[in-house]
Design an enzyme around this catalytic site. Structure first.
Site, short mmCIF file in Angstrom:
data_model
loop_
_atom_site.label_atom_id
_atom_site.label_comp_id
_atom_site.label_asym_id
_atom_site.label_seq_id
_atom_site.Cartn_x
_atom_site.Cartn_y
_atom_site.Cartn_z
N VAL A 59 30.79 19.68 42.79
CA VAL A 59 30.81 21.11 42.41
C VAL A 59 31.34 21.91 43.61
CG1 VAL A 59 29.47 23.07 41.55
CG2 VAL A 59 28.95 20.73 40.77
N ALA A 85 41.86 25.94 37.10
CA ALA A 85 42.61 27.21 37.09
C ALA A 85 41.85 28.24 36.29
CB ALA A 85 43.99 27.00 36.46
N TYR A 152 49.09 35.40 34.93
CA TYR A 152 48.74 33.98 34.70
C TYR A 152 50.01 33.13 34.74
CZ TYR A 152 47.70 29.73 32.04
OH TYR A 152 47.61 28.42 31.64
N LEU A 198 43.84 30.49 19.81
CA LEU A 198 43.79 30.89 18.40
C LEU A 198 42.75 30.11 17.59
CD1 LEU A 198 44.96 32.46 15.96
CD2 LEU A 198 46.62 30.62 15.70
N ARG A 228 54.15 28.66 16.89
CA ARG A 228 53.81 28.04 18.18
C ARG A 228 53.78 26.53 18.02
NH1 ARG A 228 54.81 32.37 19.14
NH2 ARG A 228 53.62 34.05 20.10
#
Ligand SMILES: NC(=O)c1ccc[n+]([C@@H]2O[C@H](COP(=O)([O-])OP(=O)(O)OC[C@H]3O[C@@H](n4cnc5c(N)ncnc54)[C@H](O)[C@@H]3O)[C@@H](O)[C@H]2O)c1
Length: 322
Positions: A59, A85, A152, A198, A228
């Site tokens: 961790v 990320a 991002y 989504l 997509r």
């Protein structure tokens, strides 16, 4: 030959645990690193139980450079899979500095630590967000234009540049894998717990007896809704194994998708059908700024460079969630 040992950052995350699952299953040792900001200990517990082995979970925040250096000094890693990320596009608009720090600066530092400790393989989690919002209705190619429209996407594109420098050093190996929309799960214990994608959004609305919302119905696509490329997380893991095991040099960036587009309306229907909730009808709303009509992968490079093609259909991916 001694057993390979891979460090998987973001190793308690949705994609990281699927990669760990496959790597362990194919005979590699793994060490997982995660701050547990979004990652779940319970996913790692599931993997330990499934594989009947102790899987180390460190961790550590990727911005804790001293701890990372000590970890790389303590192990002899074959390679690093770097998935850790921040990944919420909307949030990145509000916290651009934090996104740059975690997604870019910490990647630069991790690459430097890899160099110091003789780790020669690096596979980076990049994203279709590096392509931004293209006007084209053609699949994106890796050598085509990149034009991220969010902090991002920019942070990932900048990091890709550093990964490219790293893998160009003689003796080094790896790539930035640009994932498209990731769906599915190998097990209920490994589900995606993010709130931006989504499919989880649609599932949560239906569970709350609310109609899913479709933004924009006048795009120049087959049914007017955005198209997509949805790729199964088990295929994402398989692409990592192909990259890790590749014996020839890889291109610096490789799209990981299916090459097939699905419209938002189709996805919503798949989820409604899988949940057996035909009583629910989606509602149409205005377009959202920045949503391209079409964003799908040209997948020819993944096939030619490392023999990877996706296996799971969208129906299988959606059904795997229930
Ligand atoms: N899920 C998608 O559709 C998708 C698409 C394209 C790219 N990606 C990329 O794939 C990677 C994995 O995404 P995911 O969907 O598994 O998300 P996730 O949030 O489940 O996994 C990311 C992990 O990184 C950890 N993390 C975040 N900040 C950290 C920090 N400062 N230090 C250490 N660990 C930290 C989180 O706790 C989490 O476990 C990310 O790099 C993401 O940008 C995901």
């Amino acid at each position: 030959m001694s057993k390979q040992k891979w460090l998987i950052t973001g190793g308690a995350g949705y994609i990281g645990t699927h990669i760990a699952d496959l790597f362990i299953g194919s005979g590699k040792d793994v060490v997982l690193l995660d701050s547990l900001y979004q990652g779940l200990d319970s996913r790692v517990a599931y993997l330990r139980d499934k594989h009947k082995i102790e899987i180390p979970l460190e961790v550590i925040d990727v911005r804790n450079y001293e701890a990372i250096d000590a970890l790389l000094a303590a192990h002899k890693f074959t390679g690093i899979v770097h998935t850790a990320a921040l990944k919420a596009v909307g949030e990145s608009m509000e916290k651009p500095d934090e996104y740059l720090e975690v997604n870019y600066t910490a990647t630069v530092e991790l690459l430097e630590a890899a160099k110091r400790h003789g780790v020669t393989r690096f596979i980076f989690s990049s994203t279709a967000a590096v392509y931004g919002s293209p006007d084209s209705m053609e699949p994106c190619r890796e050598d085509g234009p990149t034009a991220p429209i969010s902090p991002y996407g920019s942070s990932k594109l900048l990091a890709e540049g550093k990964v490219t420098e790293f893998i160009s050093i003689p003796g080094n190996h790896g790539s930035s894998l640009r994932f498209f929309n990731v769906v599915g799960s190998a097990n209920q214990a490994l589900l995606d717990n993010s709130v931006e994608n989504l499919v989880p959004i649609v599932i949560n609305r239906i569970k709350a007896n609310q109609a899913p919302v479709i933004y924009g119905n006048d795009y120049p696509t087959v049914d007017g809704t955005c198209v997509r490329d949805y790729v199964d997380v088990r295929d994402i893991a398989a692409a990592h194994l192909a990259a890790a095991d590749a014996t020839t040099a890889l291109p610096p960036a490789i799209n990981i998708g299916t090459g097939n587009g699905a419209s938002v309306r189709e996805i919503v229907k798949f989820v409604i059908d899988a949940m057996n909730r035909t009583d629910i009808t989606p509602v149409d709303a205005d377009r959202r700024a920045g949503d391209p009509a079409f964003l799908c992968a040209d997948v020819s490079l993944a096939k030619s460079a490392m023999g990877f093609t996706s296996r799971y259909s969208l129906k299988e991916s959606v059904e795997s969630l229930f």
